[in-house]
Structure formats: structure tokens, C-alpha cells
Motif scaffolding. Structure first.
Motif, PDB file in Angstrom:
ATOM      1  N   GLU A 128      14.961  21.635  27.737  1.00  0.00           N
ATOM      2  CA  GLU A 128      14.904  22.704  26.670  1.00  0.00           C
ATOM      3  C   GLU A 128      16.248  23.143  26.412  1.00  0.00           C
ATOM      4  OE1 GLU A 128      12.587  26.296  27.753  1.00  0.00           O
ATOM      5  OE2 GLU A 128      10.814  25.089  28.198  1.00  0.00           O
ATOM      6  N   LYS A 129      16.299  23.595  25.149  1.00  0.00           N
ATOM      7  CA  LYS A 129      17.588  23.989  24.598  1.00  0.00           C
ATOM      8  C   LYS A 129      17.331  25.330  23.813  1.00  0.00           C
ATOM      9  CE  LYS A 129      21.645  23.294  21.625  1.00  0.00           C
ATOM     10  NZ  LYS A 129      22.425  22.336  20.717  1.00  0.00           N
ATOM     11  N   ASP A 130      17.786  26.500  24.132  1.00  0.00           N
ATOM     12  CA  ASP A 130      17.452  27.831  23.943  1.00  0.00           C
ATOM     13  C   ASP A 130      16.122  28.067  23.734  1.00  0.00           C
ATOM     14  OD1 ASP A 130      20.242  28.497  23.467  1.00  0.00           O
ATOM     15  OD2 ASP A 130      20.276  27.384  21.560  1.00  0.00           O
ATOM     16  N   GLY A 131      15.182  27.684  24.465  1.00  0.00           N
ATOM     17  CA  GLY A 131      13.901  27.826  24.829  1.00  0.00           C
ATOM     18  C   GLY A 131      12.955  26.951  23.800  1.00  0.00           C
ATOM     19  N   VAL A 132      13.603  25.997  23.191  1.00  0.00           N
ATOM     20  CA  VAL A 132      12.951  24.984  22.430  1.00  0.00           C
ATOM     21  C   VAL A 132      12.893  23.677  23.073  1.00  0.00           C
ATOM     22  CG1 VAL A 132      12.857  23.780  20.204  1.00  0.00           C
ATOM     23  CG2 VAL A 132      13.731  26.036  20.338  1.00  0.00           C
ATOM     24  N   LEU A 133      11.675  23.025  23.389  1.00  0.00           N
ATOM     25  CA  LEU A 133      11.658  21.773  23.788  1.00  0.00           C
ATOM     26  C   LEU A 133      12.426  20.669  23.130  1.00  0.00           C
ATOM     27  CD1 LEU A 133       8.006  21.587  24.959  1.00  0.00           C
ATOM     28  CD2 LEU A 133       9.719  22.262  26.284  1.00  0.00           C
ATOM     29  N   GLN A 134      13.139  19.516  23.735  1.00  0.00           N
ATOM     30  CA  GLN A 134      13.794  18.616  23.149  1.00  0.00           C
ATOM     31  C   GLN A 134      12.771  17.375  23.490  1.00  0.00           C
ATOM     32  OE1 GLN A 134      16.778  19.484  21.391  1.00  0.00           O
ATOM     33  NE2 GLN A 134      15.791  21.548  22.075  1.00  0.00           N
ATOM     34  N   GLN A 186      15.154  28.539  16.971  1.00  0.00           N
ATOM     35  CA  GLN A 186      15.561  29.395  18.197  1.00  0.00           C
ATOM     36  C   GLN A 186      15.572  30.733  18.397  1.00  0.00           C
ATOM     37  OE1 GLN A 186      19.957  28.110  18.128  1.00  0.00           O
ATOM     38  NE2 GLN A 186      19.602  25.943  18.378  1.00  0.00           N
ATOM     39  N   GLY A 187      15.646  31.309  17.194  1.00  0.00           N
ATOM     40  CA  GLY A 187      15.108  32.683  17.040  1.00  0.00           C
ATOM     41  C   GLY A 187      13.679  33.030  17.505  1.00  0.00           C
ATOM     42  N   ALA A 188      13.000  32.111  17.159  1.00  0.00           N
ATOM     43  CA  ALA A 188      11.406  32.394  17.147  1.00  0.00           C
ATOM     44  C   ALA A 188      10.809  32.214  18.562  1.00  0.00           C
ATOM     45  CB  ALA A 188      10.837  31.689  16.150  1.00  0.00           C
ATOM     46  N   ALA A 189      11.702  31.288  19.249  1.00  0.00           N
ATOM     47  CA  ALA A 189      11.403  30.758  20.493  1.00  0.00           C
ATOM     48  C   ALA A 189      11.726  31.990  21.351  1.00  0.00           C
ATOM     49  CB  ALA A 189      12.268  29.656  20.969  1.00  0.00           C
ATOM     50  N   ALA A 190      12.804  32.856  21.175  1.00  0.00           N
ATOM     51  CA  ALA A 190      13.019  33.989  22.109  1.00  0.00           C
ATOM     52  C   ALA A 190      11.813  35.000  22.077  1.00  0.00           C
ATOM     53  CB  ALA A 190      14.708  34.619  21.747  1.00  0.00           C
ATOM     54  N   GLU A 191      11.402  35.260  20.594  1.00  0.00           N
ATOM     55  CA  GLU A 191      10.307  36.109  20.422  1.00  0.00           C
ATOM     56  C   GLU A 191       8.904  35.597  21.241  1.00  0.00           C
ATOM     57  OE1 GLU A 191      10.609  39.344  19.005  1.00  0.00           O
ATOM     58  OE2 GLU A 191      12.832  39.085  18.815  1.00  0.00           O
ATOM     59  N   ALA A 215       8.994  23.218  19.723  1.00  0.00           N
ATOM     60  CA  ALA A 215       9.705  21.952  20.031  1.00  0.00           C
ATOM     61  C   ALA A 215      10.314  21.285  18.708  1.00  0.00           C
ATOM     62  CB  ALA A 215       8.800  20.920  20.735  1.00  0.00           C
ATOM     63  N   VAL A 216      11.353  20.229  19.187  1.00  0.00           N
ATOM     64  CA  VAL A 216      12.062  19.652  18.240  1.00  0.00           C
ATOM     65  C   VAL A 216      11.880  18.207  18.346  1.00  0.00           C
ATOM     66  CG1 VAL A 216      13.512  21.766  17.178  1.00  0.00           C
ATOM     67  CG2 VAL A 216      14.257  19.981  18.898  1.00  0.00           C
ATOM     68  N   VAL A 217      12.208  17.389  17.215  1.00  0.00           N
ATOM     69  CA  VAL A 217      12.128  15.917  17.512  1.00  0.00           C
ATOM     70  C   VAL A 217      13.044  15.607  16.588  1.00  0.00           C
ATOM     71  CG1 VAL A 217      11.052  13.677  17.081  1.00  0.00           C
ATOM     72  CG2 VAL A 217       9.845  15.409  17.953  1.00  0.00           C
ATOM     73  N   ASP A 218      14.394  14.768  16.761  1.00  0.00           N
ATOM     74  CA  ASP A 218      15.374  14.513  15.953  1.00  0.00           C
ATOM     75  C   ASP A 218      15.028  13.028  15.557  1.00  0.00           C
ATOM     76  OD1 ASP A 218      17.626  13.110  14.920  1.00  0.00           O
ATOM     77  OD2 ASP A 218      19.086  13.768  16.595  1.00  0.00           O
ATOM     78  N   VAL A 219      14.585  12.951  14.097  1.00  0.00           N
ATOM     79  CA  VAL A 219      14.079  11.833  13.671  1.00  0.00           C
ATOM     80  C   VAL A 219      15.461  10.491  13.422  1.00  0.00           C
ATOM     81  CG1 VAL A 219      12.176  13.067  12.334  1.00  0.00           C
ATOM     82  CG2 VAL A 219      14.424  12.604  11.264  1.00  0.00           C
ATOM     83  N   SER A 220      16.482  11.030  13.544  1.00  0.00           N
ATOM     84  CA  SER A 220      17.608   9.881  13.391  1.00  0.00           C
ATOM     85  C   SER A 220      17.612   9.094  14.611  1.00  0.00           C
ATOM     86  CB  SER A 220      18.873  10.694  13.082  1.00  0.00           C
ATOM     87  OG  SER A 220      19.118  11.364  14.287  1.00  0.00           O
ATOM     88  N   LYS A 221      17.028   9.683  15.691  1.00  0.00           N
ATOM     89  CA  LYS A 221      17.019   8.981  17.033  1.00  0.00           C
ATOM     90  C   LYS A 221      15.635   8.579  17.266  1.00  0.00           C
ATOM     91  CE  LYS A 221      20.838  11.779  19.117  1.00  0.00           C
ATOM     92  NZ  LYS A 221      21.187  12.704  20.136  1.00  0.00           N
ATOM     93  N   GLU A 222      14.783   9.370  17.235  1.00  0.00           N
ATOM     94  CA  GLU A 222      13.216   9.161  17.364  1.00  0.00           C
ATOM     95  C   GLU A 222      12.522   8.281  16.202  1.00  0.00           C
ATOM     96  OE1 GLU A 222      12.194   8.760  20.560  1.00  0.00           O
ATOM     97  OE2 GLU A 222      14.176   9.615  21.048  1.00  0.00           O
TER      98      GLU A 222
END
Length: 513
Positions: free
Chosen positions: A30-36, A72-77, A86-93
Motif C-alpha cells: 500500500e501507499k497512502d492507504g491505496v493498494l498497489q 489518496q484523499g478518498a482512501a483516508a476517508e 487500488a491503483v494499477v500502473d498501465v505502463s508497467k502492467e
């Protein structure tokens, strides 16, 4: 001894739990409450979270970066709730993005109960509040929008007010479905007769208000769909004319109106106020049909859009009309820009009477001397539709990184076919030459013109690598041979029939004499 054994068992269990937690953390960083997320842990994340809101992003995209900040802001709430972000980096995946059909960016989807195949599309949010509002409206009902309208009458923001006689009517369901799709807009439902009387309207109407001032009213009908209401709201919450800037560009392109009228003008010119007033008046007439955009030619940051439309600053003022579905451009053929002329031009365009603006660069000297032939608008069709040659054309934009990345590959392809006189590898600048062919999609576009009498185009959609391209050309050439044989036979029969008809006419004439 028993006590020592019990302590050992307890310690072992704690160790297993800690190890499991550590392993799970590694599975779902996770980064700032968001799954990577990646391809390796995406399915496990779906199984673990009943509601998984995923942002497929490209790190170099400005809009993707903005959405990531909102996440990131919504994850805290949302910490501790049933929804996990969660996020997916489409340049890598890339493989995962392709598998899930999420190659565009940004793409935001809500996956429910582990179902990978039927996600709910989330509108691109403007802020973290947009995400929270969308989730809340999805889970709620129209009754949640019933409120005291006086609370928003002083608001600077546009408020969409639905006035309905019955809250269980299908109109209300359409209104609420629209509210879900537009989380950045304030929606209110009221049944207060005094409110509707204030504006002299009846029930089942949607009002757009700003500081209690009525911008526009829309009467609901049985034909009103969510899509129609979305278009109405998104268009009327904007000014009649939108100035093109870095901030408004994405908004302009995302609107559901595909016809755009662009006024290229210098805002410092003496006649600006007069021209802009005429343009704005015409904009009111064609709302919902044509989006009116003003481009300041004195703004250096507008160089790219001016380059695309081939407009130079000293040519302003001028108006161009373009349809975003086919990119065909129309030019207003007039030096005077008053309301009547602008409105007639727009009406002619909508009725199909306007003629496309065709433009071409001059044919470059030695255009056919290099392995990759340089085509322009003037010679494209003559070269491409040569019935004796297979012609493969790269349609590119010179300022596009994606287009420029294909140039070396195109040179390799041309060298591979250099000994073949029946194959032509060419390219054309799509920004500098209008193309009266239905071959354009996103750029770069790779289009093959088979060696046929029929004007046929085959768009290549495979991998941009040398071997697949060569295989594609050879395969299409084999197909074309079969079609060409049939064409030649049909032409032979046609010629024989014509000769027979001429002979018959000659005999009839001879008999008459």
C-alpha cells in the motif's frame, strides 16, 4: 513442563500470524492507504475485497496524476469501510491492462464481489470528494437528494434541481441515475410548490440554478434518458463559449457533443469584443448540437492546437468546425464574422451542405526517392489506389511521441520490401494534410491499400514489430491476388459485353441504312 509447552505453542501461533500478516502485506503493498496492484496479485485482491475501486493510470499523464491524488484523499476517508481503493500502473502492467480492456487512461472501475468481468465504470473524479459522493449516491436512493433548497440558493456553483410531484415516478429514477454519473455536480430534489411557482414552471422539470438564478429548465418526457439529461447538464453548466486552455482542454474533449466550432482570434485585437459577442450569440442558438470554443492565437501555449488546424496567428480571426468522430474540418468561407454569417455556416454544417476544407502540403521534391515515400494530400489517393501496387501508409502526427516512435520501424519495413517494385511503404503527416478517406482513428494509424481496382483499405491493429508487419503485408497481398483475379475476369466479361453491344448497334445502324 505443561506450562512451558503451552507457552511454546502460543509463541508459535503468534509467529505464524505475524508471518501471515507479513506475507499478506507483501502480497498487497500500500501507499497512502491505496493498494498497489499488479497482474500477480490482482485476482487475490478481488477475492479479498467485496468492493474494490481501481484506478488504471499512466504515470506521465497529468490527469492520471490528479486522479491519483484524489484517490489518496478518498482512501483516508474510507479507512475501515467496505470499499478499498487500488491503483494499477498501465505502463508497467500492460498485459493486465489489455486483459481488462483498460488501456486508455485514466480508467476507474468498481469491482464487486470478486467479479472481474462486470465492473461498474466510475466517472473521472475532479477531487476526493467526487469519489466519496459517487460511492454514496451509488449505494443510496433518490430520497437522499430531497433537501431544503434554500441551503444552496446562495451557492456560486451550479445546482441541478429536480421538481417532481411523485418521488416514485420513473422520471425521478432517471434524475437520480444522472446524479450518480455526475458526482461533481450538486443535485437536489424538491416538492416545494413555492419554489416551482417562483420560476413559473410546472412539475416534472429539471432546473439549473446558480445563486438562485435560473440558467435553464428542462421538461422531463417519457423519452428522456440518463444520457440526454447528462448532455443537458454538462453543456448548460458551462458558459456558451469555452476558452481553450490547459485546464479546459480535457473537459472540452470529454463532453458528449462531437461537433466543435473553434474561433481563432487575438484577444488583444480591436474587433475582439464585437466578434466574440457574435460568436457567443450563435453559441446560444446551437447549444446541445455544437460546442463553441475560443482559441487565443496570442497565447503561446496554444501552439499545438493551432498547428493541428494549420492556423497561423496572422490569419485570425477565423472559424473552423470539426467533428471529433471523423476529424473532418470545415472552414467558414467569409472575412466578416457577424451573427448571421456564423449561424448560417453552422446550420449548413448540420444539414450536410458545408464543404470540407481540403488542404495539402506541396509535393516534396524527391518524395519517392527514399525507401519510405513522403505523401501529401495532393498525391495520396493517386499513389494509394494504384491497382498494380500494394501500398502501406503510416498516418502520423509530427508532435506525437507515439507517432515518432514508429518512424524507425517504418524505415526497417521499407528496407525489407525495397527490392519489391509492387510494394510501396509510405507515410503522411495527418496534421498538415486533410485526408478524404475513412482511415483515421487514433494516431499513428497504419493503413494498407491492396493492389485492386476497388478502393479498399485495411487498417493494421497488430503489434508494431517488423516480423508481424511483414507477415501482414504478405497475407494481404495473397488475399488481393484472389480478389484481383475475380476483378480481371469481371472486367473481361464487361468489356466483351460492351463490344457485343457496340457491334449490335453498328449492325442495327447498317440495316437502317
Amino acid at each position: 513442563m505443561k506450562r512451558l509447552l503451552l507457552l511454546c505453542v502460543t509463541a508459535f501461533c503468534l509467529g505464524v500470524c505475524v508471518a501471515a500478516d507479513t506475507k499478506e502485506d507483501k502480497q498487497f503493498p500500500e501507499k497512502d492507504g491505496v493498494l498497489q496492484l499488479k497482474k500477480g496479485n490482482f485476482k487475490r485482491a478481488l477475492r479479498k475485497h467485496d468492493q474494490l475501486l481501481v484506478h488504471f493510470f499512466a504515470p506521465l499523464s497529468g490527469e492520471s496524476q490528479r486522479v491519483s491524488a484524489a484517490f489518496q484523499g478518498a482512501a483516508a476517508e474510507l479507512e475501515g469501510s467496505k470499499v478499498k481503493l487500488a491503483v494499477v500502473d498501465v505502463s508497467k502492467e500492460k498485459d493486465l491492462a489489455k486483459e481488462l480492456n483498460a488501456t486508455g487512461h485514466p480508467v476507474i472501475r468498481l469491482y464487486l464481489s470478486g467479479d472481474k468481468h462486470n465492473p461498474v465504470a466510475c466517472p473521472v473524479p475532479q477531487s476526493s470528494a467526487s469519489i466519496l459522493t459517487w460511492l454514496k449516491r451509488r449505494a443510496g436512493s433518490a430520497a437522499d437528494l430531497v433537501t431544503d433548497l434554500s441551503q444552496s440558493e446562495a451557492s456560486e456553483e451550479v445546482t441541478v434541481v429536480g421538481f417532481f410531484k411523485e418521488l416514485n415516478h420513473e422520471y425521478v429514477q432517471v434524475f437520480y441515475a444522472t446524479a450518480v454519473e455526475l458526482p461533481d455536480v450538486r443535485f437536489v430534489v424538491t416538492q416545494d410548490d413555492d419554489v416551482i411557482a417562483k420560476y413559473g414552471l410546472t412539475h416534472d422539470v429539471v432546473l439549473m440554478l446558480k445563486k438562485s438564478k435560473l440558467i435553464k429548465a428542462y421538461k422531463m418526457t417519457p423519452e428522456t434518458s440518463t444520457g440526454v439529461l447528462i448532455v443537458f447538464i454538462t453543456i448548460y453548466q458551462m458558459d456558451p463559449v469555452t476558452e481553450y486552455t490547459g485546464q479546459t482542454a480535457s473537459q472540452i474533449l470529454s463532453l458528449p457533443v462531437l461537433n466543435h466550432a473553434l474561433l481563432f482570434v487575438n484577444k488583444s485585437s480591436e474587433d475582439f469584443d464585437e466578434i466574440f459577442s457574435a460568436f457567443s450569440t450563435a453559441a446560444e442558438t446551437f447549444r446541445m448540437k455544437i460546442l463553441f470554443v475560443m482559441v487565443n492565437v496570442a497565447e503561446l501555449r496554444n501552439g499545438r492546437i493551432m498547428e493541428y488546424f494549420r492556423v497561423r496567428d496572422f490569419e485570425a480571426p477565423l472559424i473552423r468546425l470539426v467533428n471529433l468522430s471523423n476529424h473532418v474540418t470545415y472552414h467558414l468561407p467569409s472575412d466578416a464574422l457577424n451573427v448571421e454569417i456564423i449561424e448560417k455556416f453552422c446550420q449548413d454544417y448540420l444539414e450536410g451542405k458545408a464543404k470540407p476544407k481540403m488542404q495539402s502540403e506541396p509535393i516534396p521534391e524527391g518524395w519517392d526517392q527514399k525507401p519510405v515515400k513522403e505523401l501529401v494530400g495532393m498525391n495520396l489517393e493517386k499513389v494509394a489506389f494504384n491497382p498494380d501496387k500494394t501500398v502501406f501508409v503510416l498516418f502520423y502526427l509530427p508532435y506525437s511521441k507515439e507517432s515518432r516512435a514508429v518512424f524507425p520501424l517504418w524505415e526497417e519495413l521499407a528496407e525489407a520490401f525495397e527490392e519489391r517494385e509492387d510494394v510501396v511503404i509510405a507515410r503522411i503527416d495527418a496534421s498538415a494534410n486533410d485526408i478524404n478517406l475513412s482511415v483515421q482513428g487514433t494516431y499513428p494509424s497504419l493503413c494498407l491499400f491492396p493492389a485492386l481496382y476497388a478502393e479498399r483499405v485495411v487498417v493494421y491493429t497488430g503489434k508494431k514489430k517488423l516480423k508481424p508487419l511483414i507477415k501482414f503485408v504478405e497475407k494481404e497481398m495473397e488475399k488481393a491476388k484472389k480478389y484481383r483475379a475475380k476483378e480481371d475476369e469481371d472486367r473481361r466479361k464487361y468489356i466483351e459485353a460492351m463490344k457485343a453491344e457496340e457491334a449490335k448497334k453498328a449492325n442495327n445502324t447498317k440495316d437502317e441504312l
